[in-house]
Design an enzyme around this catalytic site. Structure first.
Site, PDB file in Angstrom:
ATOM      1  N   CYS A   1     -24.652  58.264 -28.655  1.00 25.70           N
ATOM      2  CA  CYS A   1     -23.480  57.409 -28.411  1.00 25.70           C
ATOM      3  C   CYS A   1     -22.419  57.554 -29.506  1.00 25.70           C
ATOM      4  CB  CYS A   1     -23.907  55.954 -28.286  1.00 25.70           C
ATOM      5  SG  CYS A   1     -25.135  55.722 -27.003  1.00 25.70           S
TER       6      CYS A   1
ATOM      7  N   HIS B   1     -18.009  51.645 -28.813  1.00 26.51           N
ATOM      8  CA  HIS B   1     -18.877  52.252 -27.801  1.00 26.51           C
ATOM      9  C   HIS B   1     -19.331  51.148 -26.851  1.00 26.51           C
ATOM     10  CE1 HIS B   1     -22.254  53.925 -25.800  1.00 26.51           C
ATOM     11  NE2 HIS B   1     -23.138  53.243 -26.501  1.00 26.51           N
TER      12      HIS B   1
ATOM     13  N   ASN C   1     -22.971  52.049 -19.512  1.00 24.99           N
ATOM     14  CA  ASN C   1     -23.020  52.762 -20.789  1.00 24.99           C
ATOM     15  C   ASN C   1     -22.973  54.263 -20.497  1.00 24.99           C
ATOM     16  OD1 ASN C   1     -23.777  54.020 -23.175  1.00 24.99           O
ATOM     17  ND2 ASN C   1     -25.320  52.482 -23.708  1.00 24.99           N
TER      18      ASN C   1
HETATM   19  N1  ACO Z   1     -34.038  43.706 -14.270  1.00 25.38           N
HETATM   20  C1  ACO Z   1     -34.811  42.624 -14.269  1.00 25.38           C
HETATM   21  N2  ACO Z   1     -35.696  42.347 -15.246  1.00 25.38           N
HETATM   22  C2  ACO Z   1     -35.788  43.201 -16.265  1.00 25.38           C
HETATM   23  C3  ACO Z   1     -35.001  44.358 -16.325  1.00 25.38           C
HETATM   24  C4  ACO Z   1     -34.101  44.605 -15.272  1.00 25.38           C
HETATM   25  N3  ACO Z   1     -33.312  45.677 -15.225  1.00 25.38           N
HETATM   26  N4  ACO Z   1     -35.305  45.021 -17.449  1.00 25.38           N
HETATM   27  C5  ACO Z   1     -36.245  44.314 -18.090  1.00 25.38           C
HETATM   28  N5  ACO Z   1     -36.534  43.216 -17.365  1.00 25.38           N
HETATM   29  C6  ACO Z   1     -37.496  42.170 -17.664  1.00 25.38           C
HETATM   30  C7  ACO Z   1     -38.522  42.573 -18.675  1.00 25.38           C
HETATM   31  O1  ACO Z   1     -39.555  43.274 -18.053  1.00 25.38           O
HETATM   32  C8  ACO Z   1     -38.971  41.237 -19.204  1.00 25.38           C
HETATM   33  O2  ACO Z   1     -39.871  40.698 -18.309  1.00 25.38           O
HETATM   34  P1  ACO Z   1     -41.140  39.830 -18.834  1.00 25.38           P
HETATM   35  O3  ACO Z   1     -40.540  38.672 -19.562  1.00 25.38           O
HETATM   36  O4  ACO Z   1     -41.839  39.469 -17.576  1.00 25.38           O
HETATM   37  O5  ACO Z   1     -41.897  40.769 -19.729  1.00 25.38           O
HETATM   38  C9  ACO Z   1     -37.703  40.390 -19.148  1.00 25.38           C
HETATM   39  O6  ACO Z   1     -36.811  41.083 -18.251  1.00 25.38           O
HETATM   40  C10 ACO Z   1     -37.028  40.230 -20.468  1.00 25.38           C
HETATM   41  O7  ACO Z   1     -37.041  41.467 -21.120  1.00 25.38           O
HETATM   42  P2  ACO Z   1     -36.463  41.617 -22.528  1.00 25.38           P
HETATM   43  O8  ACO Z   1     -36.604  43.033 -23.002  1.00 25.38           O
HETATM   44  O9  ACO Z   1     -36.960  40.502 -23.382  1.00 25.38           O
HETATM   45  O10 ACO Z   1     -34.958  41.358 -22.215  1.00 25.38           O
HETATM   46  P3  ACO Z   1     -33.818  41.151 -23.238  1.00 25.38           P
HETATM   47  O11 ACO Z   1     -33.296  39.783 -23.103  1.00 25.38           O
HETATM   48  O12 ACO Z   1     -34.178  41.646 -24.603  1.00 25.38           O
HETATM   49  O13 ACO Z   1     -32.726  42.156 -22.653  1.00 25.38           O
HETATM   50  C11 ACO Z   1     -31.806  44.308 -22.996  1.00 25.38           C
HETATM   51  C12 ACO Z   1     -33.010  43.522 -22.508  1.00 25.38           C
HETATM   52  C13 ACO Z   1     -30.600  43.972 -22.122  1.00 25.38           C
HETATM   53  C14 ACO Z   1     -32.087  45.796 -22.863  1.00 25.38           C
HETATM   54  C15 ACO Z   1     -31.562  43.877 -24.448  1.00 25.38           C
HETATM   55  O14 ACO Z   1     -32.700  44.085 -25.225  1.00 25.38           O
HETATM   56  C16 ACO Z   1     -30.410  44.587 -25.046  1.00 25.38           C
HETATM   57  O15 ACO Z   1     -29.274  44.257 -24.764  1.00 25.38           O
HETATM   58  N6  ACO Z   1     -30.699  45.568 -25.906  1.00 25.38           N
HETATM   59  C17 ACO Z   1     -29.692  46.410 -26.461  1.00 25.38           C
HETATM   60  C18 ACO Z   1     -29.941  47.711 -25.875  1.00 25.38           C
HETATM   61  C19 ACO Z   1     -28.720  48.356 -25.334  1.00 25.38           C
HETATM   62  O16 ACO Z   1     -27.688  47.817 -25.108  1.00 25.38           O
HETATM   63  N7  ACO Z   1     -28.902  49.631 -25.175  1.00 25.38           N
HETATM   64  C20 ACO Z   1     -27.859  50.440 -24.705  1.00 25.38           C
HETATM   65  C21 ACO Z   1     -28.154  51.812 -25.084  1.00 25.38           C
HETATM   66  S1  ACO Z   1     -28.151  51.994 -26.792  1.00 25.38           S
HETATM   67  C22 ACO Z   1     -26.644  52.214 -27.234  1.00 25.38           C
HETATM   68  O17 ACO Z   1     -25.811  52.585 -26.463  1.00 25.38           O
HETATM   69  C23 ACO Z   1     -26.286  51.922 -28.594  1.00 25.38           C
END
Ligand code: ACO
Length: 330
Positions: free
Chosen positions: A113, A257, A287
């Protein structure tokens, strides 16, 4: 010493719009979950085999036209992508062929990224030393074809989109200038967001077993990425501000980004500004990794949020972990 500027910009995304509701039909997810956690409402995904160079080509032609130069004036082609057509050669070779520019040097860079801002920094150095006059810099991704589109891969699959953004970085003859660029990284976190296979040091590099285990799909420790992103984004913006003796009042627009709207909101909060000063178009493209900053720049320019003389900061954070920023007078 010469000075460099972004002289022209172009963009290209696949026509095919994939909404969160479309994803609901492929995996156990919901529009609400995706919007609330990421801000993404739709993304563009290719519908037929399209190489990254092919997707980038129209964006390059637009950028070259916008810069008021001709293809033959391009001295160097730099492509940032994590989704090359093949392990070798790089996408820049295929792009050079499409552009019919044999003999022009080509370079692929892989800093995920952060790729576009790293590429801008490389282009800036070559222009400053007088080595080259016009450099084509591209951020492009065709990510949709490499995602696990089942419930197992939903945490990653809903985030990523396809797209391309290109700029021509040229020798500046007016007040427009890439004022400074700032790069960094920390490989201790390399496996927090990675794609394990093909494995470069093992024989065979890819096997049925690896595929059965899904090692060819990108994997992410979402919470770890989030934690670092909200710390590093403000730091890289402040680094660029300090280099220019700017306060946040001097900055007209921060173009980060487009990882996740919650990360962008956290950045705005830390900077003490509203979202009017921190640009986002993640709702429509998701993204797009190396393409995200040039696509955001393109839209911000079209919306009139960046004008001649604007002070702009680009900020990137990504897998590696890698990070980068740039201070630009438009
Ligand atoms: N749809 C529905 N449910 C989902 C999905 C989805 N697409 N993905 C995960 N879940 C579920 C998980 O399985 C989990 O279920 P559980 O509680 O039964 O185990 C629940 O949702 C919560 O999962 P978490 O990982 O705790 O969710 P969180 O609130 O942390 O959000 C996310 C996940 C959005 C990925 C978050 O961690 C985040 O924003 N991380 C930053 C990562 C990011 O933005 N990456 C982009 C690429 S990196 C970059 O560009 C820099």
């Amino acid at each position: 010493m010469y000075r460099s500027r972004i002289a022209g910009i172009g963009a290209n995304v696949p026509e095919n719009v994939v909404t969160n509701y479309d994803l609901e039909k492929m995996m156990d997810t919901s529009n609400e979950w995706i919007v609330e956690r990421t801000g993404i409402r739709e993304r563009r995904w290719v519908t037929q085999p399209t190489g990254a160079a092919e997707l980038a080509f129209p964006a390059c032609l637009e950028a070259i036209g916008d810069a008021g130069v001709e293809k033959k004036d391009i001295d160097f082609i730099i492509v940032a992508t994590i989704t090359p057509e093949h392990p070798m050669p790089g996408t820049s070779s295929f792009l050079q062929t499409l552009l019919e520019l044999p003999g022009v040097p080509t370079l692929d860079i892989r800093v995920q990224c952060s790729g576009f801002v790293y590429g801008l920094s490389i282009a800036d150095q070559y222009i400053r030393t007088g080595r080259y006059k016009n450099i084509l810099l591209v951020g492009v991704e065709v990510q949709s074809v490499g995602l696990n589109l089942t419930t197992e891969g939903r945490d990653v699959a809903v985030l990523f989109g396809d797209g391309a953004g290109a700029v021509v970085v040229s020798r500046s003859d007016d007040s427009s200038e890439i004022l400074s660029t700032h790069l960094g990284g920390d490989g201790r976190y390399a496996k927090e967001l990675w794609c394990e296979a093909p494995i470069g040091y093992k024989s065979p590099r890819i096997s049925k077993e690896m595929i059965d285990q899904g090692k060819h799909y990108p994997k992410m420790n979402g919470r770890q990425v989030f934690k670092h992103a909200v710390t590093i984004f403000p730091k890289v913006v402040y680094t660029a501000m300090r280099a220019q003796n700017w306060t946040i009042e001097d900055v007209d627009l921060v173009v980060p980004h487009q990882a996740n709207i919650r990360i962008i909101e956290a950045l705005a909060k830390k900077l003490g500004v509203g979202l009017d000063k921190v640009y986002s178009n993640i709702h429509k493209y998701g993204n797009t990794t190396a393409a995200s900053i040039p696509l955001a720049l393109y839209d911000a320019l079209k919306e009139g949020k960046i004008k001649k003389g604007s002070n702009v900061i680009l900020a990137a954070f990504g897998s590696g972990f890698t990070w980068a920023s740039a201070a630009i007078r438009w």
